[in-house]
Design a protein around this motif. Structure first.
Motif, mmCIF file in Angstrom:
data_model
loop_
_atom_site.group_PDB
_atom_site.id
_atom_site.type_symbol
_atom_site.label_atom_id
_atom_site.label_comp_id
_atom_site.label_asym_id
_atom_site.label_seq_id
_atom_site.Cartn_x
_atom_site.Cartn_y
_atom_site.Cartn_z
ATOM 1 N N TYR A 283 0.860 -1.169 0.000
ATOM 2 C CA TYR A 283 0.000 0.000 0.000
ATOM 3 C C TYR A 283 0.908 1.233 0.000
ATOM 4 O O TYR A 283 1.756 1.377 0.885
ATOM 5 N N TYR A 284 0.708 2.115 -0.970
ATOM 6 C CA TYR A 284 1.652 3.210 -1.158
ATOM 7 C C TYR A 284 0.932 4.505 -1.490
ATOM 8 O O TYR A 284 -0.243 4.519 -1.850
ATOM 9 N N TYR A 285 1.691 5.605 -1.359
ATOM 10 C CA TYR A 285 1.278 6.896 -1.880
ATOM 11 C C TYR A 285 2.479 7.475 -2.608
ATOM 12 O O TYR A 285 3.603 7.404 -2.097
ATOM 13 N N PRO A 286 2.302 8.053 -3.804
ATOM 14 C CA PRO A 286 3.451 8.498 -4.604
ATOM 15 C C PRO A 286 4.381 9.455 -3.857
ATOM 16 O O PRO A 286 3.922 10.403 -3.210
ATOM 17 N N SER A 287 5.677 9.180 -3.973
ATOM 18 C CA SER A 287 6.741 10.007 -3.412
ATOM 19 C C SER A 287 6.771 9.995 -1.891
ATOM 20 O O SER A 287 7.559 10.703 -1.278
ATOM 21 N N TYR A 288 5.905 9.197 -1.270
ATOM 22 C CA TYR A 288 5.884 9.074 0.182
ATOM 23 C C TYR A 288 7.028 8.164 0.600
ATOM 24 O O TYR A 288 7.803 7.685 -0.222
ATOM 25 N N ILE A 289 7.131 7.869 1.897
ATOM 26 C CA ILE A 289 8.213 6.989 2.350
ATOM 27 C C ILE A 289 8.027 5.572 1.808
ATOM 28 O O ILE A 289 8.959 4.761 1.812
ATOM 29 N N SER A 290 6.843 5.272 1.299
ATOM 30 C CA SER A 290 6.608 3.980 0.651
ATOM 31 C C SER A 290 7.484 3.791 -0.581
ATOM 32 O O SER A 290 7.664 2.667 -1.053
#
Length: 213
Positions: free
Chosen positions: A5-12
């Motif tokens: 589960y991610y969000y763009p440019s986040y720590i993910s």
């Protein structure tokens, strides 16, 4: 199959890069922060803190980017994303992983999101300014480390998961008055990380536009 589960440019972006480095099959699941998807009951069952990322690995549900990174490293030792367990090099790997997570990451987060700590605009402005000074001090530390050992990567001669983490944080600084890429040793280092095919694949999969750092 693994699911991130991610969000763009986040720590993910950090574990996302590791998944690409490892070459394992996985699925990306976009979490829309602006729609507060990370605060909905179904997501809070995965991470009660309402933060991104989360990794699903069969029955395992794991959050905290550093923990996800360590899990992927341990599950895929053949990818050589960390030195062998029990070695001095591995101890230094742990040291820098904790430093990135508790020092540089947190200082950048304070600069980018001071509203998490106060609703007062004046205090937010003060927090943001002080965090920017602290970020500079921390980039001095990592820049000195790279200059001292003279190797291409944070641990010296071998690429590791640390480099994916440091690159992600460098990206966060790109709009600051003095971005991480402007440091004399850290800048070229970050650009070396950027040249890795796995890093570029992850950036493109998250539909991130250039300049990337």
């Amino acid at each position: 199959m693994l699911k991130l589960y991610y969000y763009p440019s986040y720590i993910s972006l950090f574990p996302h890069i590791l998944l690409e480095e490892i070459g394992v099959e996985y699925e990306l699941s976009f979490v829309d922060r602006f729609a507060n998807a990370h605060k909905r009951p179904d997501y809070l069952k995965l991470n009660p803190n309402g933060l991104i990322p989360v990794l699903i690995d069969d029955e395992l549900v794991l959050y905290e980017a550093s923990a996800i990174g360590l899990h992927l490293i341990d599950q895929h030792p053949g990818a050589s994303l960390a030195p062998p367990v029990g070695t001095p090099e591995r101890a230094h790997f742990y040291k820098w992983l904790m430093w990135l997570a508790t020092q540089l990451h947190q200082a950048l987060a304070m600069h980018l999101h001071p509203s998490k700590w106060t609703d007062d605009p004046d205090i937010q402005s003060a927090l943001k300014a002080r965090a920017e000074i602290r970020v500079g001090e921390l980039f001095d530390v990592i820049d000195t480390e790279l200059a001292t050992h003279g190797g291409p990567w944070l641990l010296g001669g071998s690429y590791s998961a640390l480099d994916a983490y440091a690159f992600t944080l460098c990206r966060w600084s790109r709009r600051m008055a003095r971005p991480g890429a402007s440091w004399p040793h850290f800048g070229p280092y970050a650009r070396r990380v950027l040249e890795r095919p796995a890093v570029r694949r992850a950036l493109r999969q998250e539909h991130l536009s250039e300049p990337w750092i």
